[in-house]
Design a protein around this motif. Structure first.
Motif, PDB file in Angstrom:
ATOM      1  N   GLN A 107       0.778  -1.399   0.039  1.00  0.00           N
ATOM      2  CA  GLN A 107      -0.087   0.111  -0.321  1.00  0.00           C
ATOM      3  C   GLN A 107       0.665   1.168   0.082  1.00  0.00           C
ATOM      4  O   GLN A 107       0.458   2.198  -0.440  1.00  0.00           O
ATOM      5  CB  GLN A 107      -1.402   0.298   1.496  1.00  0.00           C
ATOM      6  CG  GLN A 107      -2.126  -0.897   0.951  1.00  0.00           C
ATOM      7  CD  GLN A 107      -3.109  -0.666   2.504  1.00  0.00           C
ATOM      8  OE1 GLN A 107      -2.519  -0.722   3.081  1.00  0.00           O
ATOM      9  NE2 GLN A 107      -4.424  -1.688   2.302  1.00  0.00           N
ATOM     10  N   ALA A 110       2.244   2.054  -3.143  1.00  0.00           N
ATOM     11  CA  ALA A 110       1.281   1.957  -4.690  1.00  0.00           C
ATOM     12  C   ALA A 110       1.442   3.774  -4.057  1.00  0.00           C
ATOM     13  O   ALA A 110       1.122   4.766  -5.350  1.00  0.00           O
ATOM     14  CB  ALA A 110      -0.015   1.438  -4.231  1.00  0.00           C
ATOM     15  N   ARG A 111       1.040   3.629  -2.870  1.00  0.00           N
ATOM     16  CA  ARG A 111       0.680   5.537  -2.738  1.00  0.00           C
ATOM     17  C   ARG A 111       2.168   6.404  -3.063  1.00  0.00           C
ATOM     18  O   ARG A 111       1.308   7.367  -4.191  1.00  0.00           O
ATOM     19  CB  ARG A 111       0.719   5.221  -0.797  1.00  0.00           C
ATOM     20  CG  ARG A 111       0.305   6.816  -1.120  1.00  0.00           C
ATOM     21  CD  ARG A 111      -0.973   7.200  -1.354  1.00  0.00           C
ATOM     22  NE  ARG A 111      -0.820   9.257  -1.012  1.00  0.00           N
ATOM     23  CZ  ARG A 111      -1.028   9.399  -0.962  1.00  0.00           C
ATOM     24  NH1 ARG A 111      -0.132   9.793  -1.997  1.00  0.00           N
ATOM     25  NH2 ARG A 111      -1.408  11.154  -0.607  1.00  0.00           N
ATOM     26  N   LEU A 112       3.088   5.471  -2.750  1.00  0.00           N
ATOM     27  CA  LEU A 112       4.637   6.981  -3.337  1.00  0.00           C
ATOM     28  C   LEU A 112       4.578   6.166  -5.156  1.00  0.00           C
ATOM     29  O   LEU A 112       4.648   7.369  -5.884  1.00  0.00           O
ATOM     30  CB  LEU A 112       5.339   5.738  -2.935  1.00  0.00           C
ATOM     31  CG  LEU A 112       6.157   6.754  -1.332  1.00  0.00           C
ATOM     32  CD1 LEU A 112       6.582   5.412  -1.298  1.00  0.00           C
ATOM     33  CD2 LEU A 112       5.949   7.782  -1.037  1.00  0.00           C
ATOM     34  N   CYS A 113       3.874   5.698  -5.926  1.00  0.00           N
ATOM     35  CA  CYS A 113       4.374   5.649  -7.164  1.00  0.00           C
ATOM     36  C   CYS A 113       2.945   5.867  -7.720  1.00  0.00           C
ATOM     37  O   CYS A 113       3.418   6.571  -9.313  1.00  0.00           O
ATOM     38  CB  CYS A 113       4.616   4.292  -7.346  1.00  0.00           C
ATOM     39  SG  CYS A 113       5.861   3.061  -6.764  1.00  0.00           S
ATOM     40  N   GLY A 114       2.107   6.583  -6.882  1.00  0.00           N
ATOM     41  CA  GLY A 114       0.934   6.729  -8.071  1.00  0.00           C
ATOM     42  C   GLY A 114       0.037   5.483  -8.400  1.00  0.00           C
ATOM     43  O   GLY A 114      -0.792   5.958  -9.411  1.00  0.00           O
ATOM     44  N   ALA A 115      -0.096   4.427  -7.590  1.00  0.00           N
ATOM     45  CA  ALA A 115       0.132   3.257  -8.558  1.00  0.00           C
ATOM     46  C   ALA A 115      -1.322   2.618  -7.775  1.00  0.00           C
ATOM     47  O   ALA A 115      -1.851   3.241  -7.433  1.00  0.00           O
ATOM     48  CB  ALA A 115       0.583   1.970  -8.532  1.00  0.00           C
ATOM     49  N   GLU A 116      -2.086   1.426  -8.585  1.00  0.00           N
ATOM     50  CA  GLU A 116      -3.346   0.799  -7.546  1.00  0.00           C
ATOM     51  C   GLU A 116      -3.074  -0.149  -6.669  1.00  0.00           C
ATOM     52  O   GLU A 116      -3.418   0.238  -5.936  1.00  0.00           O
ATOM     53  CB  GLU A 116      -4.276   0.307  -8.776  1.00  0.00           C
ATOM     54  CG  GLU A 116      -4.769   0.990  -9.928  1.00  0.00           C
ATOM     55  CD  GLU A 116      -5.516   0.352 -10.631  1.00  0.00           C
ATOM     56  OE1 GLU A 116      -6.179   1.101 -11.499  1.00  0.00           O
ATOM     57  OE2 GLU A 116      -6.115  -0.876 -10.890  1.00  0.00           O
ATOM     58  N   ASP A 235      10.603   9.571  -8.022  1.00  0.00           N
ATOM     59  CA  ASP A 235       9.952  10.710  -8.987  1.00  0.00           C
ATOM     60  C   ASP A 235      10.619  11.775  -9.579  1.00  0.00           C
ATOM     61  O   ASP A 235      11.529  12.114  -8.728  1.00  0.00           O
ATOM     62  CB  ASP A 235       8.980  11.255  -7.641  1.00  0.00           C
ATOM     63  CG  ASP A 235       8.218  12.747  -8.145  1.00  0.00           C
ATOM     64  OD1 ASP A 235       8.109  13.070  -8.829  1.00  0.00           O
ATOM     65  OD2 ASP A 235       7.243  13.352  -7.670  1.00  0.00           O
ATOM     66  N   VAL A 256       6.594   7.303  -9.969  1.00  0.00           N
ATOM     67  CA  VAL A 256       5.101   8.046 -10.556  1.00  0.00           C
ATOM     68  C   VAL A 256       5.032   8.438 -11.705  1.00  0.00           C
ATOM     69  O   VAL A 256       3.778   8.190 -12.396  1.00  0.00           O
ATOM     70  CB  VAL A 256       5.342   9.002 -10.087  1.00  0.00           C
ATOM     71  CG1 VAL A 256       4.595  10.735 -10.493  1.00  0.00           C
ATOM     72  CG2 VAL A 256       5.392   8.852  -8.549  1.00  0.00           C
ATOM     73  N   GLN A 257       6.513   8.945 -12.905  1.00  0.00           N
ATOM     74  CA  GLN A 257       5.772   9.485 -14.553  1.00  0.00           C
ATOM     75  C   GLN A 257       5.493   7.924 -15.602  1.00  0.00           C
ATOM     76  O   GLN A 257       4.938   8.625 -15.963  1.00  0.00           O
ATOM     77  CB  GLN A 257       7.102  10.404 -14.828  1.00  0.00           C
ATOM     78  CG  GLN A 257       6.600  11.765 -14.174  1.00  0.00           C
ATOM     79  CD  GLN A 257       7.348  11.371 -12.695  1.00  0.00           C
ATOM     80  OE1 GLN A 257       7.654  10.800 -11.794  1.00  0.00           O
ATOM     81  NE2 GLN A 257       7.352  12.405 -11.843  1.00  0.00           N
ATOM     82  N   ALA A 260       2.596   7.232 -14.830  1.00  0.00           N
ATOM     83  CA  ALA A 260       1.277   8.432 -15.540  1.00  0.00           C
ATOM     84  C   ALA A 260       1.264   8.477 -17.151  1.00  0.00           C
ATOM     85  O   ALA A 260       0.716   8.551 -17.902  1.00  0.00           O
ATOM     86  CB  ALA A 260       1.133   9.734 -14.436  1.00  0.00           C
TER      87      ALA A 260
END
Ligand SMILES: *Cc1c(COP(=O)(O)O)cnc(C)c1O
Length: 426
Positions: A107, A110-116, A235, A256-257, A260
């Protein structure tokens, strides 16, 4: 009087003499004594044997090579401590029932990577192997010919592919691969492309007439895109560092990028630019991450509680944005040239030997190939590497043009007294 057949008294007596100068356990000293006697030697030979054994053990060292993530020195150095208490590795405190070892750390990542969703495994090689086995076993995986690479020791894309049970489909050419090349591979009759794998060629750079297809372009294809970004830069905007991202990071793909831009999954190492323990992180679409989590190989590739706890600390450090204080790698990176020069001046003044020089440090571990960051070192005449290694703690430096250089960017400032003592003793 009869001596035991397997341990003549002389061996035992010699081992006891060794214990006066060595802290190795008795059975190991017996081995050293026996080896010395077999070689026809006495106490001196046995002491040398014991020293060789001591020096073959895992030993903390001062990394003065200027290679911040030194593969032979364990990549990212990391301080971690925990109590001997049991921990909730697979236990859900709320329900008191069995829980998932992936949940807490997954979790956070996921938060750090902007992932589900995200899970962690033993290393990035394991992450890639698991993704391929879980999502493409018995099917085809499209990889650009320019990315069918070997990264360090035994990580070779075609071989990992073979081990996973997926089939490699080469796409494009060594120097140029376009979206249309992937498209053709996907629609070609007889092919059964399960996914596109994009591999960051971490440890080399191709220059000149080159073209690669971006993740954004690949994400418009009809199959999932998995990006092995390798380095573990979370990031590209480096929000945990004051000021603009450092120049040496330009071109490093970030989790992250990449997500995205449309990658369905990313995989990366825990002990490269992330600055954590050896681990591999798989982050992205929930359904794909869960297929990886449920594959039988996941059990064989999982991390233990020690690594999970260390990774959790690292993830919390990123979320607290205290990375440049708390993670050794980012501490080294964020040292100013002025601070390094001041340390070098102090070292030379106190040791009474050496010259302060400008140097170039490297991120290392195949991250940002060909890129250096400015640094400061202390040089002394001649090749003094062996003497520095013999010091306690051993100091690992490098030589060039018959001079030995200790680069201070990779040395923790708390080790400066050890560097001063070693230079004095030279
Ligand atoms: C370093 C690297 C690997 C291997 O990662 P490990 O954590 O050493 O297993 C795989 N792919 C890429 C792109 C890498 O940079």
């Amino acid at each position: 009087m009869t001596a035991p057949v397997d341990r003549p008294p002389s061996v035992d007596a010699l081992a006891r003499r060794l214990a006066e100068t060595s802290s190795l356990p008795h059975p190991v000293l017996v081995d050293a004594a026996r080896a010395a006697i077999a070689d026809g030697g006495g106490l001196d030979e046995a002491r040398a044997q014991a020293r060789d054994i001591e020096r073959s053990l895992l030993t903390p060292v001062v990394n003065a090579t200027g290679v911040l993530l030194h593969t032979n020195l364990g990549r990212a150095p990391l301080a971690h401590s925990q109590s001997a208490r049991a921990q909730t590795v697979e236990f859900d405190l709320a329900s008191g029932e069995r829980g998932s070892r992936q949940r807490a750390v997954g979790q956070l990542f996921a938060r750090l990577c902007g992932a589900e969703d995200a899970i962690v495994v033993n290393n990035n090689a394991a992450a890639v192997l698991l993704v391929l086995a879980a999502l493409a076993e018995g099917r085809d995986v499209a990889v650009s010919r320019g990315e069918s690479v070997e990264i360090g020791g035994a990580f070779r894309v075609p071989e990992v592919m073979e081990q996973s049970g997926a089939r490699l489909v080469d796409v494009g050419t060594t120097n140029r691969t376009r979206r249309s090349d992937y498209e053709r591979a996907i629609v070609r009759p007889g092919n059964d492309v399960a996914l596109v794998l994009k591999v960051h060629p971490s440890n080399y750079r191709v220059q000149g007439f080159v073209e690669e297809t971006s993740v954004a372009e690949l994400s418009t294809l009809d199959v999932p895109v998995v990006a092995d970004i390798g380095s573990g830069l979370l990031d590209a905007t480096v929000p945990w560092m004051p000021g603009a991202p450092p120049a040496w990071l330009a071109g490093e793909p970030a989790a992250v990028q990449t997500l995205a831009d449309g990658a369905d999954l990313v995989t990366f190492s825990g002990d490269k630019l992330l600055g954590g323990p050896q681990a591999g992180i798989i982050a992205g679409r929930h359904d794909l991450v869960q297929r990886c989590a449920k594959h039988p190989l996941a059990r064989a590739l999982r991390c233990g509680g020690l690594v999970l706890a260390a990774l959790q600390d690292v993830a919390l450090t990123y979320l607290h944005k205290t990375v440049c204080d708390d993670l050794a790698f980012w501490r080294m990176v964020s040292q100013s040239i002025d601070a390094l020069r001041a340390r070098a001046d102090t070292i030379v003044a106190e040791a009474g030997v050496g010259t302060v020089v400008d140097t170039e440090a490297l991120p290392g571990a195949g991250s940002a190939p060909g890129v250096t960051m400015p640094s400061v070192g202390v040089t002394v005449d001649g090749d003094r590497l062996a003497e520095l290694r013999a010091f306690d703690p051993p100091i690992i430096a490098r030589t060039r043009d018959d001079r030995t250089t200790l680069d201070l960017r990779s040395v923790d400032p708390t080790d400066d007294p050890a560097v001063i003592a070693a230079l004095r003793y030279l």
